[in-house]
Design an enzyme around this catalytic site. Structure first.
Site, short mmCIF file in Angstrom:
data_model
loop_
_atom_site.label_atom_id
_atom_site.label_comp_id
_atom_site.label_asym_id
_atom_site.label_seq_id
_atom_site.Cartn_x
_atom_site.Cartn_y
_atom_site.Cartn_z
N ASP A 106 58.62 74.54 78.64
CA ASP A 106 57.79 73.96 79.69
C ASP A 106 58.68 73.55 80.86
O ASP A 106 59.70 72.88 80.66
CB ASP A 106 57.03 72.74 79.15
CG ASP A 106 55.92 72.31 80.09
OD1 ASP A 106 55.45 73.14 80.90
OD2 ASP A 106 55.51 71.13 80.02
N HIS A 113 54.26 67.00 92.00
CA HIS A 113 54.27 66.27 90.74
C HIS A 113 55.61 65.56 90.52
O HIS A 113 55.65 64.37 90.20
CB HIS A 113 54.00 67.24 89.59
CG HIS A 113 54.15 66.64 88.23
ND1 HIS A 113 53.27 65.72 87.72
CD2 HIS A 113 55.10 66.82 87.27
CE1 HIS A 113 53.66 65.36 86.50
NE2 HIS A 113 54.78 66.02 86.21
N ARG A 122 61.00 55.74 89.14
CA ARG A 122 62.28 55.27 89.70
C ARG A 122 62.05 54.76 91.11
O ARG A 122 62.59 55.32 92.08
CB ARG A 122 63.31 56.42 89.69
CG ARG A 122 63.69 56.91 88.30
CD ARG A 122 64.69 58.08 88.35
NE ARG A 122 64.13 59.28 88.98
CZ ARG A 122 63.39 60.18 88.34
NH1 ARG A 122 63.15 60.04 87.07
NH2 ARG A 122 62.92 61.23 88.98
N ARG A 215 52.82 59.04 77.11
CA ARG A 215 53.78 58.53 78.11
C ARG A 215 54.64 57.39 77.57
O ARG A 215 55.81 57.26 77.96
CB ARG A 215 53.03 58.04 79.34
CG ARG A 215 52.23 59.11 80.06
CD ARG A 215 53.10 60.21 80.60
NE ARG A 215 52.31 61.22 81.30
CZ ARG A 215 52.76 62.45 81.55
NH1 ARG A 215 53.98 62.80 81.16
NH2 ARG A 215 52.00 63.32 82.17
N TYR A 222 63.12 59.69 76.08
CA TYR A 222 63.50 60.91 76.81
C TYR A 222 64.91 60.91 77.39
O TYR A 222 65.41 61.98 77.74
CB TYR A 222 62.47 61.23 77.89
CG TYR A 222 62.67 60.60 79.24
CD1 TYR A 222 63.08 61.39 80.33
CD2 TYR A 222 62.44 59.25 79.46
CE1 TYR A 222 63.23 60.84 81.59
CE2 TYR A 222 62.60 58.69 80.69
CZ TYR A 222 62.99 59.48 81.76
OH TYR A 222 63.16 58.93 83.00
N THR A 235 49.87 71.12 72.02
CA THR A 235 49.76 71.72 73.35
C THR A 235 48.60 72.69 73.26
O THR A 235 48.61 73.59 72.41
CB THR A 235 51.06 72.48 73.73
OG1 THR A 235 52.17 71.59 73.64
CG2 THR A 235 50.96 73.06 75.13
#
Ligand code: MN
Length: 391
Positions: A106, A113, A122, A215, A222, A235
């Protein structure tokens, strides 16, 4: 002559002819082509047993000349008089995952985006990372959990950041990502590269893809290696693969790009004018325009093979969340609700992330020849409650 009926204005006319795998009640799955609101049983219609298989894998592997020849034969049958036993009503069949997914990557190709996510995650910093305009950023996803449209999606449990260390439990920030997925037909050997100019020798077609994303799990896990469990639970892809041959009229230049390293340069336009729609609990909440996407699929494939990775029939690579410049052109809820700070009204309720029982449906259309439209079927999924915490 009794050609297959196609309702006026249907985006599944003779210009589209997407492939899938279906089963009639009590029968084994086999390859079909959607025509209007019918499915053409290819093995029966063409008298070709190679299509009496539960996967498009054989067709994918036969290569571009065979794809063109098959499309020509299908069109001749559709224009002609297919035997009645080869035409089934769509609502009388079950649709299956159309091919065994090999490697799945992906990407993160939409500048809109990536910029919005940078601002949300951030704040006060440069929104795009320094590599972003030089390479299509991507991660390897989990091919074994790619599921066909209509498959329920169970809310994942995992770790998320808490005030006194991590806590474990059902994700509280379950999101969708509206994307296009590209299906590799002809593979490429280990140690070789697929140039941008050879894209259409290798890529068979396009699916709709929802990269469901937890999320809260993603945010905690991550750094430094990228998404893992926050995206590996499911998915979803559409049941129909729209062949690249049906998208000739949809090809457009990508938005202007900065100067690229030579292996990412393109001699021809590989942007696509596909308009997606995100429907949440029956209400359209967004129309992400794929034509606004910075990196093209030809650049994605060139990049993912430039270090010598091989590809195989059934490999899948996806665009990343498709978002445009408009507020109602964003392809994820983290963007549409600004990380939950700005709820949106959905079917009469103010909402942020997905709740149990919610249903998300992605659809899309693209321009076809002579003013026709090309449809992509749908990518549908409903959220089931999380499993109990104790086994
Ligand atoms: Mn994604």
């Amino acid at each position: 002559m009794t050609p297959v009926p196609v309702p006026a204005g249907s985006p599944y006319g003779r210009d589209n002819l997407p492939y899938g795998v279906f089963s009639a009640p009590g029968r084994e799955p086999r390859v079909g082509v959607r025509v209007g609101d019918s499915v053409l049983d290819l093995a029966a219609a063409l008298g070709d047993d190679r299509f009496a298989q539960p996967s498009l894998g054989g067709l994918l592997a036969r290569g571009r000349a065979a794809w063109a020849e098959t499309r020509r034969r299908v069109r001749a049958v559709v224009d002609g008089d297919p035997p009645a036993y080869a035409v089934l009503p769509l609502d009388a069949v079950r649709l299956h995952l159309p091919f065994a997914v090999g490697d799945y990557v992906d990407f993160y190709c939409s500048e809109h985006h990536a910029t919005i996510l940078g601002r949300i995650l951030r704040p006060g910093q440069e929104p795009l990372p320094p590599n972003w305009k030089h390479l299509p950023v991507g991660y390897h996803g989990r091919s074994g959990t790619v599921v066909v449209s209509g498959t329920d999606v169970r809310r994942p449990c995992g770790q998320r950041r808490g005030d006194d260390g991590p806590v474990f439990g059902p994700s509280t920030r379950l999101d969708l990502e509206a994307e296009l997925g590209f299906v590799v037909g002809t593979g490429s050997p280990l140690g070789s590269r697929v140039r941008t100019g050879d894209f259409d020798d290798h890529v068979f077609g396009v699916v709709l893809l929802n990269d469901w994303s937890a999320r809260d799990i993603q945010a905690w896990e991550y750094v430094p290696l990228g998404p893992h469990l926050g995206k590996s639970f499911a998915t979803s892809v559409s049941a129909w693969v729209v062949p690249m041959a049906a998208l000739a009229e949809a090809r457009v230049p990508t938005p202007p790009q900065d100067e690229q390293l030579p292996y990412l340069a393109m001699d021809e336009p590989w942007g696509l004018d596909v308009e997606l729609r995100v429907v949440w609990n029956g209400e359209e909440v967004s129309r992400p325009p794929y034509r606004e996407t910075y990196w093209s699929p030809a650049q994605m494939l060139a990049h993912l093979t430039v270090a010598g990775a091989s590809t195989r029939p059934g490999d899948l690579f996806a665009s990343g969340t498709v978002s445009g410049p408009g507020t109602r052109e964003r392809g994820s809820l983290i963007e549409l609700t600004w990380d939950g700070a700005q709820p949106v009204q959905v079917a009469g309720e103010w909402r942020t992330f997905l709740e149990d029982g919610d249903e998300v449906v992605l659809t899309a259309t693209a321009p076809g020849p002579r003013g026709s439209r090309i449809g992509f079927g749908e990518c549908r999924g409903r959220i089931l409650p999380a499993l109990p915490l104790e086994p």
